[in-house]
Each structure stands twice: as C-alpha cells, then as structure tokens.
Design an enzyme around this catalytic site. Structure first.
Site, PDB file in Angstrom:
ATOM      1  N   PRO A 103       5.316 -20.886  -4.029  1.00 28.47           N
ATOM      2  CA  PRO A 103       3.960 -20.337  -3.949  1.00 28.47           C
ATOM      3  C   PRO A 103       3.247 -20.818  -2.685  1.00 28.47           C
ATOM      4  O   PRO A 103       3.508 -21.908  -2.206  1.00 28.47           O
ATOM      5  CB  PRO A 103       3.279 -20.889  -5.199  1.00 28.47           C
ATOM      6  CG  PRO A 103       4.099 -22.050  -5.632  1.00 28.47           C
ATOM      7  CD  PRO A 103       5.491 -21.822  -5.142  1.00 28.47           C
ATOM      8  N   LEU A 108       3.233 -27.286  -0.606  1.00 25.55           N
ATOM      9  CA  LEU A 108       4.690 -27.443  -0.650  1.00 25.55           C
ATOM     10  C   LEU A 108       5.365 -27.050   0.673  1.00 25.55           C
ATOM     11  O   LEU A 108       6.575 -26.849   0.728  1.00 25.55           O
ATOM     12  CB  LEU A 108       5.262 -26.629  -1.816  1.00 25.55           C
ATOM     13  CG  LEU A 108       4.708 -27.031  -3.194  1.00 25.55           C
ATOM     14  CD1 LEU A 108       5.241 -26.125  -4.296  1.00 25.55           C
ATOM     15  CD2 LEU A 108       5.033 -28.494  -3.517  1.00 25.55           C
ATOM     16  N   GLY A 109       4.570 -26.943   1.714  1.00 22.65           N
ATOM     17  CA  GLY A 109       5.149 -26.732   3.051  1.00 22.65           C
ATOM     18  C   GLY A 109       5.544 -25.300   3.349  1.00 22.65           C
ATOM     19  O   GLY A 109       6.380 -25.049   4.213  1.00 22.65           O
ATOM     20  N   SER A 111       3.982 -22.863   4.912  1.00 19.98           N
ATOM     21  CA  SER A 111       3.696 -22.299   6.240  1.00 19.98           C
ATOM     22  C   SER A 111       4.700 -22.788   7.276  1.00 19.98           C
ATOM     23  O   SER A 111       5.163 -22.026   8.130  1.00 19.98           O
ATOM     24  CB  SER A 111       2.253 -22.583   6.679  1.00 19.98           C
ATOM     25  OG  SER A 111       2.071 -23.958   6.912  1.00 19.98           O
ATOM     26  N   ALA A 113       7.792 -23.746   6.570  1.00 20.80           N
ATOM     27  CA  ALA A 113       9.077 -23.132   6.215  1.00 20.80           C
ATOM     28  C   ALA A 113       9.122 -21.700   6.735  1.00 20.80           C
ATOM     29  O   ALA A 113      10.142 -21.235   7.253  1.00 20.80           O
ATOM     30  CB  ALA A 113       9.280 -23.173   4.710  1.00 20.80           C
ATOM     31  N   ASP A 154       5.600 -31.735   8.210  1.00 23.37           N
ATOM     32  CA  ASP A 154       6.027 -30.535   7.464  1.00 23.37           C
ATOM     33  C   ASP A 154       7.094 -29.751   8.236  1.00 23.37           C
ATOM     34  O   ASP A 154       8.127 -29.378   7.681  1.00 23.37           O
ATOM     35  CB  ASP A 154       4.834 -29.606   7.201  1.00 23.37           C
ATOM     36  CG  ASP A 154       3.904 -30.152   6.136  1.00 23.37           C
ATOM     37  OD1 ASP A 154       4.020 -31.344   5.802  1.00 23.37           O
ATOM     38  OD2 ASP A 154       3.055 -29.386   5.654  1.00 23.37           O
TER      39      ASP A 154
END
Ligand code: MEV
Length: 316
Positions: A103, A108-109, A111, A113, A154
């Site tokens: 999501p 959770l990183g 952007s 990724a 990140d």
C-alpha cells in the site's frame, strides 16, 4: 555489451522489481546523521517499460493512474520527467507501467521502490548499463524531489534488497549488510491512515530548528538504541531487540509521530506476546511493526480482529 540482456528483453517488455523497506530502528534520527537499521520487503513494486505510443506515459492500473510524463509538473510525473532528461531518454516514445504490491503512503518505502523498479526497467529496455550504485544514486534524486531532505536509507534498501545498517557520514551514505543469525519474524500492522514522509520529516525539522539541543539529545538516544539493536540482531538476542524497539517507540512518540491507531496496534501486539512493537518509517499514520518470533499468526489475527490490515514478513 549487455547483449544477453537485450536478447532477453522482448518488445513487449519484462517486469523489473524493487524492494520496499521496514525501518527496524533509527527512523528520523537517520536524517540527522545517526544510524538506522532497515530490512527489505521483497517484490514490493514491479515496473515494465514498452516502446510504444506517443510521447511518454505512466500507467499504474492499481491506483487508476494514467498520465503523460511532463517536465514542470508536481509529483511523480515531474520527477520522472527530470530523470528521463538526465538519462537522455526524454524524446523517446514509451509507456511505463507500474505494479505496486504494497500500500502507498504507509511508511513501507513504496516511493523508493517505485523509482528503483522504473529505473531498472528503463535500464533494461534502453540498455543503459547502469549498475546498482548508479540506480541508487538516481533513486536518491527522486527521493529528494519527493521528500526534500531524505536520509537515503529507503532508496538504498530498495536497490540492494538486503538487511542494512545505514548512516550518512559527512553527507555521504555509508551502509553495510547485516548478518542475521536466524530469520526475523515480523508482523506489520497497517493503520490505513496515509501519511507523507515529507510532512513528518518537516514537522520534526521544525521542532529541531527551534530547540536543537533538546532534539539532538533525542536523536542521540535513538542512535544508541540502534547501535545496541545492531548487536542484538547479529547475536540473535531477540528479547533484547524487542526491548530496544519498545524504547525506540517511546522516543518516536516523544517526537509526536505516533497516532491513536499506531498506539492501538502496538498495544495489541504487546498484549498478544510480541517481544517488541514500534511505529516504522515516517509515522503520523502509516504502519507499525511487531517482533513476534513465536506467534506471528496470533498477533496478526488480533490486529485483524480490531479492523486493521497486516502483512507478515520473514527477513533473512
Ligand atoms: C522514512 O522511511 C525514514 C525517515 O527516517 C526519513 C528518511 O530517512 O529519509 C523518516
């Protein structure tokens, strides 16, 4: 050069993946030169580039997003336009298709990724010969455009996909792989409340600017918990690690980064036997993590019973 890659790359395009991340300890303090420990979430985002259509378009079916990539626009499209210009690809015709599996805006990183997966797909399709270090550098530029003053943790995990200790020393990223003695069992509790890292990083910066000594000492405390956690992790002392995570959350709460949902999830995790629980990433919503070597299913089910989505992650 890269002939095999060119042959392996059919016209239709192939998917290229990048990792999301979980910050185990050290978020926010890492922006101020303290260390952080980050863990990968494999296959968080995939991307594919096809040479087709007119101009450059980005499509993210899962988000219902389809738009032309233009310079001087806000957000993703503007950031991509800049990168494509730097890579001398801005006059090509292409469709960039992105498949996020985590999501967005949940700490959770996603952007980073997304940037890394797109860069990998571009690299393959146009045979650019970029190595991980170059991809990481460009993904950091994307992060800067999106977040202002990112630490770079990140994009580094998104690129290398291994558990890392990360620190900026004199403005330079220094990172190394962490060796885990056994796989780490984590449950991610997702608040469902979107939070932009740019906002929480700016909020902490405001407070720090007004009272640098006060906030530097909090960052120092988070830094020493992170150093201790690194040892606990490499020695397999999970009880210790959980304790350090709990303490770290106390400081993140002091930085006003927690929310009622995060507190509820943390309470549920601890009440159901998690060794440690804390917010992860930017905070202000987003996600929390619970260290549950023995009972991940029970912790996840208790969170779900309270109405939250969860993600079970085994690292290592
Ligand atoms: C976000 O994943 C982690 C933060 O420390 C920001 C950063 O390091 O750039 C909050």
């Amino acid at each position: 050069k890269n002939l095999s890659r060119r042959i392996a790359q059919p016209e239709a395009g192939e998917r290229y993946a990048a990792c999301g991340k979980i910050i185990l300890l050290g978020e926010h303090a890492v922006v101020y030169g303290r260390p952080a420990i980050a863990l990968p979430i494999p296959l968080a985002v995939e991307a594919m580039v096809r040479r087709e259509g007119q101009g450059i378009n980005i499509v993210i079916p899962r988000w219902g997003l389809e738009q032309p990539v233009h310079a001087n626009t806000q957000g993703l499209s503007g950031i991509l336009a800049k990168i494509l210009k730097d890579l001398d690809l801005d006059r090509e015709n292409m469709t960039i298709e992105v498949f996020p599996h985590i999501p967005r805006a949940m700490g959770l990183g996603g952007s980073s990724a997304l940037a890394v997966a797109i860069l990998r797909a571009l690299d393959a399709q146009f045979d650019l010969g970029m190595d991980n270090s170059r991809i990481n550098e460009l993904a950091y530029e994307c992060e800067k455009a999106a977040h202002g003053t990112p630490s770079g943790v990140d994009n580094t995990v998104a690129t290398y996909g291994t558990p890392l200790r990360y620190q900026q020393v004199d403005g330079k990223p220094i990172f190394r792989d962490l060796r885990l003695t056994e796989p780490l069992q984590l449950v991610v509790g997702i608040t469902g409340r979107e939070s932009l890292t740019a906002d929480t990083v700016a909020q902490v910066r405001n407070a720090w600017t007004q009272h640098p000594d006060r906030y530097n000492s909090i960052f120092d405390q988070i830094g020493s918990l992170t150093e201790a956690a690194e040892q606990a992790l490499e020695q397999g002392k999970l009880g210790d690690l959980g304790d350090l995570m709990n303490l770290c959350h106390g400081y993140l709460n002091a930085l006003q980064l927690s929310t009622p949902e995060l507190e509820e999830l943390i309470h549920i995790a601890r009440a159901n036997g998690a060794l440690g629980a804390k917010l992860t990433g930017g905070g202000g919503g987003g996600s929390m993590i619970a260290l549950c070597p023995d009972n991940p299913d029970a912790v996840a089910q208790a969170m779900q019973a309270a109405g939250y989505e969860t993600l079970s992650v085994t690292v290592g």
